[in-house]
Design a protein around this motif. Structure first.
Motif: not given
Length: 237
Positions: A2, A5-6, A9, A15-16, A71, A75, A86-87, A90
């Motif tokens: 995670e 991923r953050a 992004m 922002k994530y 999140n 979204a 965004y997707n 992600k």
């Protein structure tokens, strides 16, 4: 994963929040005795979600994990084009995290779940459906169920035999749904669902007693597969 991923992004301009879903409680089905304890209250695990929707072991929508994921709120504030971008970002960042941490290739969460499911299917095919002793126990198991008035399709593999009861009651739930929605109802009240759960519990205990030898061998094998898949892919892959 995670945190990767953050960071990914953020580099892509989004922002994530690094968020790990709380692990949802799972019933202990690792032994015949544990299965019996579960089935005495939940049957096969179909109608119990409507009788006691706040019990996490029922798998009800009310206890679903991920509802507190920050999140989701991020979204929801995006317009259609922003959400699409965004997707895509992600998914790309998910693939990066999977590669760096698990050393696997998956270009989206859905692809990752399919990869995980495929690994489980392979293990079940080899270690459960390929277990000659389990296969040999099926005829007597099936005959006992038929004698009790339960329907058993012919020539079932061990995995299908173990899931037969759940599938049968899920079909009953589906049949209660709106024909237009083409799916199981989500608005059954506890009072409406209770008679179905009572019948489900009775059928589940009959299934367990008829298949005592089968489940005594099957349960620890399935639990071992669950543990190994989680160890390889993580609980939230």
């Amino acid at each position: 994963m995670e945190q990767i991923r953050a960071d990914c992004m953020k580099q892509r301009g989004f922002k994530y929040v690094a968020y790990v879903e709380p692990k949802r409680p799972e019933p202990d089905l690792s032994t015949y005795e544990a299965m019996k304890t579960y089935r005495q209250k939940y049957g096969f695990g179909v109608f119990a979600q409507f009788v006691d929707p706040k019990d996490p072991l029922t798998g009800s929508v009310e206890t679903a994990s991920g509802l507190d994921d920050p999140n989701r709120l991020i979204a929801q504030k995006l317009n259609a084009s922003q959400l699409d971008a965004y997707n895509k970002a992600k998914d790309g960042c998910y693939g990066k995290a999977v590669k760096e941490v698990l050393h696997k290739k998956a270009d989206s969460r859905l692809e990752g779940l399919m990869l995980q499911g495929g690994a489980r299917d392979d293990l079940e095919e080899a270690e459960i459906n390929g277990d000659s002793e389990l296969v040999a126990l099926i005829p007597a198991f099936a005959d006992c169920l038929v004698a009790k008035g339960q329907r058993v399709p012919s020539a079932m593999l061990p995995t299908a035999m173990a899931k037969r009861g759940f599938d049968a009651f899920w079909d009953r739930l589906d049949a209660l749904g709106d024909k237009e929605s083409k799916g199981a109802p989500r608005d059954l009240t506890p009072a409406q669902a209770r008679p179905y759960l009572d019948r489900e519990i009775k059928a589940a205990l009959e299934d367990l007693e008829c298949g005592k030898e089968f489940y005594t061998r099957y349960a620890p094998k399935e639990a071992s597969i669950d543990a190994r898949v989680e160890a390889e892919y993580g609980p939230l892959f």
